[in-house]
Design a protein around this motif. Sequence first.
Motif, PDB file in Angstrom:
ATOM      1  N   VAL A  52     -33.488 -26.328  18.765  1.00 18.60           N
ATOM      2  CA  VAL A  52     -34.936 -26.492  17.932  1.00 18.60           C
ATOM      3  C   VAL A  52     -35.067 -28.037  17.649  1.00 18.60           C
ATOM      4  O   VAL A  52     -34.031 -28.596  17.004  1.00 18.60           O
ATOM      5  CB  VAL A  52     -34.992 -25.525  17.133  1.00 18.60           C
ATOM      6  N   GLU A  53     -36.301 -28.347  17.473  1.00 18.78           N
ATOM      7  CA  GLU A  53     -36.617 -29.422  16.875  1.00 18.78           C
ATOM      8  C   GLU A  53     -37.690 -29.272  15.639  1.00 18.78           C
ATOM      9  O   GLU A  53     -37.813 -28.188  15.226  1.00 18.78           O
ATOM     10  CB  GLU A  53     -37.649 -30.096  17.920  1.00 18.78           C
ATOM     11  N   GLN A  56     -40.856 -26.802  14.674  1.00 19.71           N
ATOM     12  CA  GLN A  56     -41.034 -26.111  15.607  1.00 19.71           C
ATOM     13  C   GLN A  56     -40.189 -24.643  15.183  1.00 19.71           C
ATOM     14  O   GLN A  56     -39.456 -24.386  14.616  1.00 19.71           O
ATOM     15  CB  GLN A  56     -40.323 -26.515  17.012  1.00 19.71           C
ATOM     16  N   TYR A  57     -40.903 -23.493  15.920  1.00 17.12           N
ATOM     17  CA  TYR A  57     -40.486 -22.262  15.567  1.00 17.12           C
ATOM     18  C   TYR A  57     -39.327 -21.891  16.557  1.00 17.12           C
ATOM     19  O   TYR A  57     -39.286 -22.395  17.589  1.00 17.12           O
ATOM     20  CB  TYR A  57     -41.669 -21.116  16.069  1.00 17.12           C
ATOM     21  N   LEU A  58     -38.372 -21.086  15.904  1.00 21.80           N
ATOM     22  CA  LEU A  58     -37.242 -20.779  16.802  1.00 21.80           C
ATOM     23  C   LEU A  58     -37.340 -19.795  17.808  1.00 21.80           C
ATOM     24  O   LEU A  58     -37.738 -18.517  17.318  1.00 21.80           O
ATOM     25  CB  LEU A  58     -36.120 -20.294  15.698  1.00 21.80           C
ATOM     26  N   PRO A  59     -37.242 -19.873  18.963  1.00 18.51           N
ATOM     27  CA  PRO A  59     -37.446 -19.082  19.922  1.00 18.51           C
ATOM     28  C   PRO A  59     -36.619 -17.630  19.787  1.00 18.51           C
ATOM     29  O   PRO A  59     -35.404 -17.854  19.283  1.00 18.51           O
ATOM     30  CB  PRO A  59     -36.977 -19.644  21.332  1.00 18.51           C
ATOM     31  N   ASP A 142     -34.286 -17.484  11.012  1.00 17.48           N
ATOM     32  CA  ASP A 142     -35.609 -17.777  10.788  1.00 17.48           C
ATOM     33  C   ASP A 142     -36.107 -17.740   9.396  1.00 17.48           C
ATOM     34  O   ASP A 142     -35.358 -17.035   8.586  1.00 17.48           O
ATOM     35  CB  ASP A 142     -36.510 -16.760  11.513  1.00 17.48           C
ATOM     36  N   TYR A 178     -37.046 -28.685   9.373  1.00 13.72           N
ATOM     37  CA  TYR A 178     -36.811 -27.652  10.441  1.00 13.72           C
ATOM     38  C   TYR A 178     -37.564 -26.159   9.813  1.00 13.72           C
ATOM     39  O   TYR A 178     -37.254 -26.002   8.683  1.00 13.72           O
ATOM     40  CB  TYR A 178     -35.347 -27.513  10.673  1.00 13.72           C
TER      41      TYR A 178
END
Length: 247
Positions: A52-53, A56-59, A142, A178
Amino acid sequence: MLRGRWIGVLLLCLVVAGVFAWLGQWQLARAIDTDPPPPGATEQVRPLTDVVEPGQYLPEPLGGQKVTTSGEWVAEDFIVISSRFNAGVEGYWVTGQLRVADRTSIAVALGWAPTREQADAAADALAGQGATEVELTGRLIDDEGVELPPADDVFALTRMSPAALLSQWHDVEQLDVYRPYLASLTAPAGLVDIDSPAPEEKSPVNWLNIFYAAEWAIFAGFAFYLWYRLAKDAWEREVEEFEDAHA
């Protein structure tokens, strides 16, 4: 039903049913994951930047993914969070701001303590070490969201939220953060390892989406039934009017 008016209504129902059928197909396509992650994928340690960048939301499939990263602690930002459970026992987490790159940070939950005194002592000991370089391995989790603090302590935290921690961190101007946080697998001295089991393997079939797809199919069928019912009602009215006139 062969009159122009009712043929026009039928064509309209065909358009409506077509839209419903497309929506059902769309839901069905989303119901089955054709490329699910292999079993145990979250237990394979990956570099943080590959998962993750910042911002960004965590997939969803990567929730609980083990990652590794390195950085430097910000000595002033070891913060204690209450209402943390470890193996069913309530206690406290000690958290920190880890600078993983220039103007880029991630919130880290370092370890658990059963009492506030032990958590504060561990946080003070970590702060006393200064801006030390570390390498960490942990699970990406999350953001838990923010919660209003009690009126008597506006800085108290009960949820692990990078957004809430950011409001108390130092040197945050133009800082990239993050969205998920890192739960360290190994606690520093004075703290207990955080109980962070592997996430449950999810089924590749989303039954809720399949239910929605079935609903759209029913709606499409109802469009044709509505056309039939309206046409039949019109026919029955004409028959009644004919019989009344004949009588």
